[in-house]
Motif scaffolding. Structure first.
Motif, PDB file in Angstrom:
ATOM      1  N   GLN A  12     -49.745   5.760  64.448  1.00  0.00           N
ATOM      2  CA  GLN A  12     -50.671   6.377  63.501  1.00  0.00           C
ATOM      3  C   GLN A  12     -49.948   7.451  62.698  1.00  0.00           C
ATOM      4  O   GLN A  12     -48.956   8.042  63.150  1.00  0.00           O
ATOM      5  CB  GLN A  12     -51.843   7.003  64.251  1.00  0.00           C
ATOM      6  N   SER A  13     -50.450   7.707  61.515  1.00  0.00           N
ATOM      7  CA  SER A  13     -49.909   8.775  60.690  1.00  0.00           C
ATOM      8  C   SER A  13     -49.877  10.084  61.475  1.00  0.00           C
ATOM      9  O   SER A  13     -50.844  10.426  62.165  1.00  0.00           O
ATOM     10  CB  SER A  13     -50.775   8.932  59.441  1.00  0.00           C
ATOM     11  N   LYS A  85     -45.303   9.254  58.243  1.00  0.00           N
ATOM     12  CA  LYS A  85     -46.231   9.029  57.140  1.00  0.00           C
ATOM     13  C   LYS A  85     -46.274   7.530  56.815  1.00  0.00           C
ATOM     14  O   LYS A  85     -45.308   6.812  57.086  1.00  0.00           O
ATOM     15  CB  LYS A  85     -45.753   9.786  55.900  1.00  0.00           C
ATOM     16  N   PRO A  86     -47.331   7.056  56.204  1.00  0.00           N
ATOM     17  CA  PRO A  86     -47.382   5.639  55.829  1.00  0.00           C
ATOM     18  C   PRO A  86     -46.191   5.216  54.969  1.00  0.00           C
ATOM     19  O   PRO A  86     -45.720   4.073  55.098  1.00  0.00           O
ATOM     20  CB  PRO A  86     -48.697   5.537  55.061  1.00  0.00           C
ATOM     21  N   GLU A  87     -45.688   6.109  54.134  1.00  0.00           N
ATOM     22  CA  GLU A  87     -44.542   5.744  53.288  1.00  0.00           C
ATOM     23  C   GLU A  87     -43.238   5.601  54.062  1.00  0.00           C
ATOM     24  O   GLU A  87     -42.236   5.171  53.504  1.00  0.00           O
ATOM     25  CB  GLU A  87     -44.355   6.754  52.143  1.00  0.00           C
ATOM     26  N   THR A  89     -43.094   3.523  56.455  1.00  0.00           N
ATOM     27  CA  THR A  89     -43.148   2.131  56.906  1.00  0.00           C
ATOM     28  C   THR A  89     -42.026   1.323  56.276  1.00  0.00           C
ATOM     29  O   THR A  89     -41.869   1.310  55.053  1.00  0.00           O
ATOM     30  CB  THR A  89     -44.508   1.509  56.545  1.00  0.00           C
ATOM     31  N   VAL A 127     -46.431   2.622  60.000  1.00  0.00           N
ATOM     32  CA  VAL A 127     -47.234   3.826  60.153  1.00  0.00           C
ATOM     33  C   VAL A 127     -48.573   3.592  59.475  1.00  0.00           C
ATOM     34  O   VAL A 127     -48.635   3.368  58.269  1.00  0.00           O
ATOM     35  CB  VAL A 127     -46.540   5.054  59.542  1.00  0.00           C
ATOM     36  N   GLU A 128     -49.632   3.644  60.258  1.00  0.00           N
ATOM     37  CA  GLU A 128     -50.974   3.411  59.735  1.00  0.00           C
ATOM     38  C   GLU A 128     -51.667   4.729  59.425  1.00  0.00           C
ATOM     39  O   GLU A 128     -51.453   5.734  60.099  1.00  0.00           O
ATOM     40  CB  GLU A 128     -51.799   2.626  60.750  1.00  0.00           C
ATOM     41  N   THR A 129     -52.517   4.681  58.410  1.00  0.00           N
ATOM     42  CA  THR A 129     -53.286   5.884  58.067  1.00  0.00           C
ATOM     43  C   THR A 129     -54.422   6.085  59.057  1.00  0.00           C
ATOM     44  O   THR A 129     -54.817   5.173  59.781  1.00  0.00           O
ATOM     45  CB  THR A 129     -53.877   5.774  56.661  1.00  0.00           C
TER      46      THR A 129
END
Length: 129
Positions: A12-13, A85-87, A89, A127-129
């Protein structure tokens, strides 16, 4: 296999993961090492690197969140990734090569990519939000 990677996964984020890159003793002692990442549609960009003298460098996008450490007894270097962070990924690859090639953190062009002598197999970080 001369560079063996492990440690990716789904988080998770705000979470953390630790990537490992185990090298042969020769590679570990001879070459600088770096982590690159590649997300769909983008080139392979350097995010963190360590020279044989232990000097580390980090891309601005990960500075303060990612840390390289090493265990000389295991010929292994680690990339600790915090506050993900999702970015972030991407598929993460460790690489070993001469310092002039792997220490400057940048997006590799095809020539530099081909010139890096050792690559790990890559590990997915999501990485998921």
């Amino acid at each position: 296999v001369q560079l063996e990677e492990s440690g990716g996964g789904l988080v998770q984020s705000g979470g953390s993961l630790r990537l490992s890159c185990t090298a042969s003793t020769y590679i570990y002692n001879t070459y600088s090492m770096a982590w690159f990442r590649q997300s769909p549609g983008k080139g392979r960009e350097g995010v963190a690197a360590i020279a044989t003298d232990g000097t580390t460098t980090y891309a601005d996008s990960v500075k303060g969140r990612f840390t390289i450490s090493q265990d000389n007894a295991k010929d292994t270097r680690y990339l600790q990734m915090n506050s993900l962070k999702p970015e972030d990924t991407a598929i993460y690859y460790c690489a070993a090569g001469p310092p002039w090639l792997v220490l400057p953190l940048r997006q590799l062009d095809n020539r530099d990519f081909d010139n890096v002598p050792y690559w790990g197999q890559g590990t997915q970080v999501t990485v998921e939000t």
